[in-house]
Design an enzyme around this catalytic site. Structure first.
Site, PDB file in Angstrom:
ATOM      1  N   PHE A   1       0.728  -1.225   0.229  1.00 35.55           N
ATOM      2  CA  PHE A   1       0.026   0.084   0.039  1.00 35.55           C
ATOM      3  C   PHE A   1       0.647   1.234  -0.171  1.00 35.55           C
ATOM      4  O   PHE A   1       2.038   1.120   0.352  1.00 35.55           O
ATOM      5  CB  PHE A   1      -0.795  -0.014   1.288  1.00 35.55           C
ATOM      6  CG  PHE A   1      -1.816  -1.134   1.315  1.00 35.55           C
ATOM      7  CD1 PHE A   1      -2.864  -1.227   0.313  1.00 35.55           C
ATOM      8  CD2 PHE A   1      -1.521  -2.407   1.918  1.00 35.55           C
ATOM      9  CE1 PHE A   1      -3.858  -2.201   0.431  1.00 35.55           C
ATOM     10  CE2 PHE A   1      -2.477  -3.524   2.092  1.00 35.55           C
ATOM     11  CZ  PHE A   1      -3.430  -3.214   1.235  1.00 35.55           C
TER      12      PHE A   1
ATOM     13  N   HIS B   1     -18.633  -1.544   5.271  1.00 34.08           N
ATOM     14  CA  HIS B   1     -17.807  -2.778   5.955  1.00 34.08           C
ATOM     15  C   HIS B   1     -18.270  -3.697   6.643  1.00 34.08           C
ATOM     16  O   HIS B   1     -19.145  -3.440   7.443  1.00 34.08           O
ATOM     17  CB  HIS B   1     -16.337  -2.246   6.649  1.00 34.08           C
ATOM     18  CG  HIS B   1     -15.781  -3.459   7.342  1.00 34.08           C
ATOM     19  ND1 HIS B   1     -14.955  -4.326   6.848  1.00 34.08           N
ATOM     20  CD2 HIS B   1     -15.851  -3.788   8.679  1.00 34.08           C
ATOM     21  CE1 HIS B   1     -14.445  -5.199   7.684  1.00 34.08           C
ATOM     22  NE2 HIS B   1     -14.937  -4.821   8.791  1.00 34.08           N
TER      23      HIS B   1
END
Length: 345
Positions: A75, A148
């Site tokens: 990332f 989520h």
């Protein structure tokens, strides 16, 4: 020296195989899509409870994205800043979703692909999303993908501690949503405890706080107080002696079953008639029982019928005190707020 609890052991008393945490992210709140998201989840046959709106603190977002933060090779280097920008001080809404043992996989399929442009029609992100990973990468931010849900039971345990706080438990209105299950000595001796509890869990009830107890005489007497008070109805049997013979010094397994109002009647129906020979197929006693009232009367003993669940709210309160102890209300879970004070500021 105190010992740190196992990783993720932030709360006890909840069967996280059947509970997931739903996080409606800041973009869902800003776009006024929280109700739509939660309705989609309920429409999939999942019970949604304990909805709470709060202002996200930096540490909560860091824990929520811990796997990404701990894997910097995959990332961008500025990932911590992107997470802070997206969450810190922003409103989110969290809720608890209850379903079967497959709830985590079902919800993950329902929300769809991480990138809304790749999420299929019929998923939440596919139908309601308006962002893409390409756009997010170009702008140097996180993708906005609405919601989520917990990946698995371990993640649900961690998510619960993150958003609701360690030591908190599921909201129940005293005992109207909680029944005590008693798996009697015959269920223990025949190795049927797991089978009985699995039958009960299959109704959608959440099973928690399972424990094995060596029965003391007073517990059997309190539990069967009605038989003792009305013992003159049974002139052929010595009821106190029958109770002591059947229970005192023997092992039973008790557990709590959490559900919606009406749980007591549903579980009593599931158990079936107290005489296993009269219990219908599909009930616990009808399918698993191996005794009869006729045999019990002939032998001047109590019928062996595997399990008991609380008759009603008052019985559940009494059963809890009998088998867990009146001082163990910590097992019953303090009430979660409907909305946090911080979110109202």
């Amino acid at each position: 020296m105190s010992r740190k609890p196992a990783s993720g052991a932030v709360v006890e008393g909840i069967d996280f195989d059947r509970w997931a945490v739903v996080l409606c992210k800041p973009d869902a709140v800003e776009r006024d899509l929280v109700d739509a998201v939660l309705k989609r989840i309920e429409g999939a046959g999942v019970c949604v409870r304990a909805r709470t709106t709060l202002i996200a603190e930096p540490w909560q977002a860091h824990v929520a994205y811990r796997d990404m933060l701990a894997d910097p090779g995959r990332f961008p280097a500025d990932l911590p800043a992107r997470i802070d920008d997206a969450y810190s001080g922003q409103r989110v809404t969290v809720a608890l979703a209850h379903g079967g043992p497959d709830i985590h996989a079902r919800l993950r399929r329902l929300i769809g692909h991480t990138d809304p442009t790749k999420a299929v029609v019929g998923t939440i992100r596919g139908d309601l999303g308006n962002d893409s990973i390409v756009a997010a990468t170009r702008a140097g931010r996180l993708v906005r993908n609405l919601v989520h849900t917990s990946d698995d039971p371990a993640s649900a345990r961690r998510d619960f501690g993150t958003w609701y706080g360690p030591g908190r438990t599921l909201k129940i209105s005293d005992f109207d949503r909680c029944s005590v299950i008693l798996c009697k000595p015959d269920a223990v001796e025949r190795g049927l405890v797991d089978a009985v509890l699995e039958r009960i869990a299959a109704t959608g009830a959440t099973i928690a706080n399972r424990r094995e107890v060596t029965v003391q005489s007073w517990q059997a007497h309190v539990h069967y107080w009605d038989l003792l008070v009305d013992r003159d109805w049974f002139p052929d049997r010595d009821i106190p002696a029958c109770l002591d013979d059947a229970y005192a010094g023997r092992s039973v397994v008790v557990a709590l079953a959490y559900g919606e109002p009406g749980v007591h009647a549903r579980l009593r129906d599931l158990l079936g008639h107290f005489d296993p020979t009269q219990a219908a197929p599909g009930t616990v006693r009808g399918d698993l029982g191996d005794d009869s009232l006729a045999a019990a009367l002939a032998e001047k003993r109590l019928v062996r019928n595997l399990a008991h669940t609380s008759d009603d709210l008052a019985a559940a309160r009494r059963d809890f005190g009998t088998w867990y102890g009146a001082g163990r209300r910590d097992l019953l879970i303090p009430e979660l707020p409907a909305q946090s004070t911080a979110a109202e500021a």
